[in-house]
Design an enzyme around this catalytic site. Structure first.
Site, short mmCIF file in Angstrom:
data_model
loop_
_atom_site.label_atom_id
_atom_site.label_comp_id
_atom_site.label_asym_id
_atom_site.label_seq_id
_atom_site.Cartn_x
_atom_site.Cartn_y
_atom_site.Cartn_z
N TRP A 64 0.84 -1.20 0.00
CA TRP A 64 0.00 0.00 0.00
C TRP A 64 0.87 1.24 0.00
O TRP A 64 0.57 2.21 -0.70
CB TRP A 64 -0.96 -0.01 1.19
CG TRP A 64 -1.93 -1.14 1.13
CD1 TRP A 64 -2.06 -2.16 2.02
CD2 TRP A 64 -2.92 -1.40 0.10
NE1 TRP A 64 -3.05 -3.03 1.62
CE2 TRP A 64 -3.59 -2.58 0.45
CE3 TRP A 64 -3.28 -0.74 -1.07
CZ2 TRP A 64 -4.62 -3.12 -0.32
CZ3 TRP A 64 -4.30 -1.28 -1.85
CH2 TRP A 64 -4.96 -2.45 -1.48
N ASP B 97 -1.76 6.59 6.40
CA ASP B 97 -2.79 5.66 5.94
C ASP B 97 -3.05 4.72 7.12
O ASP B 97 -2.21 3.90 7.46
CB ASP B 97 -2.28 4.89 4.72
CG ASP B 97 -3.25 3.81 4.24
OD1 ASP B 97 -4.29 3.62 4.88
OD2 ASP B 97 -2.93 3.15 3.22
N LYS C 93 -12.37 -1.84 7.12
CA LYS C 93 -11.63 -2.71 8.03
C LYS C 93 -11.94 -2.52 9.51
O LYS C 93 -11.99 -3.48 10.22
CB LYS C 93 -10.14 -2.60 7.76
CG LYS C 93 -9.78 -3.34 6.47
CD LYS C 93 -8.62 -2.75 5.74
CE LYS C 93 -8.50 -3.31 4.34
NZ LYS C 93 -7.74 -2.43 3.46
C1 LIG Z 1 -7.14 -2.05 2.35
C2 LIG Z 1 -6.09 -1.01 2.38
C3 LIG Z 1 -5.99 -0.03 1.38
C4 LIG Z 1 -6.90 0.00 0.17
O1 LIG Z 1 -8.13 0.45 0.52
P1 LIG Z 1 -9.26 0.73 -0.57
O2 LIG Z 1 -10.31 1.35 0.27
O3 LIG Z 1 -9.63 -0.58 -1.17
O4 LIG Z 1 -8.71 1.65 -1.59
C5 LIG Z 1 -5.01 0.92 1.51
N1 LIG Z 1 -4.16 0.92 2.56
C6 LIG Z 1 -4.23 -0.01 3.52
C7 LIG Z 1 -3.28 0.06 4.67
C8 LIG Z 1 -5.20 -1.01 3.45
O5 LIG Z 1 -5.27 -1.93 4.42
#
Ligand SMILES: *Cc1c(COP(=O)(O)O)cnc(C)c1O
Length: 355
Positions: free
Chosen positions: A100, A167, A191
């Site tokens: 990511w 993030d 999540k």
């Molecule tokens: C799942 C995830 C993403 C991607 O998320 P989307 O909402 O599908 O774009 C980005 N960064 C992390 C750390 C993730 O766990």
């Protein structure tokens, strides 16, 4: 009962599913579905207001920050962050701790210069680099607080004078953080917040409107904060269910309380991985994620049989990501310690048969 260890979209509390399904049929006794009311009604405004209030309360968001719900997932934030915060002649610092993070780096390069201050790529991202410096003229430092795919987590955020952007898609609301340390936090909902569709952004107001590049309205944080998450039709159902889930978290005692449970869950599972001769962890011990526990088997030939054995016993979603292999058990907030013990029991039972 299924034990859902899926990495995302993932488990949410059963009572949240029940309340959400009720609101699909009859929202707040209006005789209408949450899916058919206008987002401009006072009823829906109350949902957005309560969601923002709960985010601020649960994370102790200080004055001077805005909380918004956007669309496009965390992946669109990989672009929106540099679009809004990185002038084309400036440099942003990025910490490369996984897939990511490297996707975020790729997007940032479209808008300005990127300085990757450290990377653990050479070791297939099994640890969090700690020894690096961030130039003081960087537009910001971007980190990924929890690396969902590789199973590492940042427990000590880098101290820097530049705005820290994180993030937090897979560990927000799982542990206490000091929001004042960050310039911007973002997270896809699916999540620990709610269903896929909404993306939470917490941004320090002084970072708004800083870059003078022309921005499409939808991708401009200033337009979105001024619009109170309602510049256009927001992802109403995702926001509604997120509100229900945050209410659940508050009733449980909030982030401090869930953090204790999350520590206990991760501790129990890592202890079994370290104790059981058939299994081993993939990451540096001090950087092990509490949300995504990655492990492999000493004998890779036993991995397929173990997966089948676990699936027969209602353990769902533990197949590891293809870039790591083996297994990944995600221990998000709604996953109970009972499910963790069910997985541990299955690991022990399998070891008795194959030890
Ligand atoms: C799942 C995830 C993403 C991607 O998320 P989307 O909402 O599908 O774009 C980005 N960064 C992390 C750390 C993730 O766990």
């Amino acid at each position: 009962m299924k034990h859902n260890f899926g990495a995302g979209p993932c488990i949410l509390p059963q009572e949240v599913f029940k309340q959400a399904s009720q609101a699909v049929l009859n929202f707040n006794d209006t005789g209408l579905s949450i899916l058919e009311i206008s987002h401009r009604t006072p009823e829906f405004q109350a949902v957005v207001d309560e969601s923002v209030r709960l985010v601020k309360e649960l994370l102790n968001v200080p004055e001077g920050y805005s909380v918004i719900f956007l669309q496009g997932g965390a992946s669109l934030q990989f672009s929106m962050v540099p679009m809004n915060l990185l002038a084309s002649d400036k440099t942003a610092a990025y910490l490369d701790t996984g897939s990511w993070a490297s996707k975020a780096i790729k997007e940032a390069k479209l808008f300005g210069n990127v300085n990757v201050v450290a990377s653990s790529k050479e070791s297939n991202y099994t640890f969090i680099p700690k020894d690096f410096t961030v130039p003081e003229d960087s537009a910001y430092l971007h980190v990924t607080s929890n690396n969902t795919i590789f199973g590492t987590e940042i427990f000590d955020f880098p101290k820097t004078s530049v705005p820290l952007v994180s993030d937090m898609s897979s560990d927000i609301f799982s542990r206490q953080i000091n929001v004042a340390d960050f310039g911007l936090i973002y997270a896809g909902a699916q999540k620990n917040i709610g269903p896929a569709g909404a993306t939470l952004v917490i941004i320090k107001d002084e970072l708004l409107g800083k870059v003078d590049r022309k921005l499409p309205s939808m991708l401009d944080y200033k337009v979105q904060t001024d619009g109170g998450s309602m510049y256009n039709t927001p992802p109403v159902f995702s926001i509604y269910v997120s509100m229900l889930n945050l209410r659940w978290l508050k009733a449980k005692g909030g982030v401090a309380e869930i953090e204790k449970e999350n520590i206990a869950k991760a501790k129990a599972l890592y202890a079994e991985i370290d104790r059981n001769p058939l299994f081993k962890g993939t990451c540096k011990v001090e950087d092990r994620s509490r949300m995504n526990v990655c492990f492999v088997m000493e004998n890779p030939e036993l991995e397929k049989p173990f997966l089948a054995f676990a699936t027969e016993r209602d353990i769902i979603g533990i197949k590891g990501h293809r870039s790591v292999g083996g297994f990944r058990a995600s221990l998000y907030n709604a996953l109970s310690i009972t499910s963790v013990h069910a997985l541990i029991d299955v690991m022990q039972e399998f070891a008795e048969k194959h030890g």
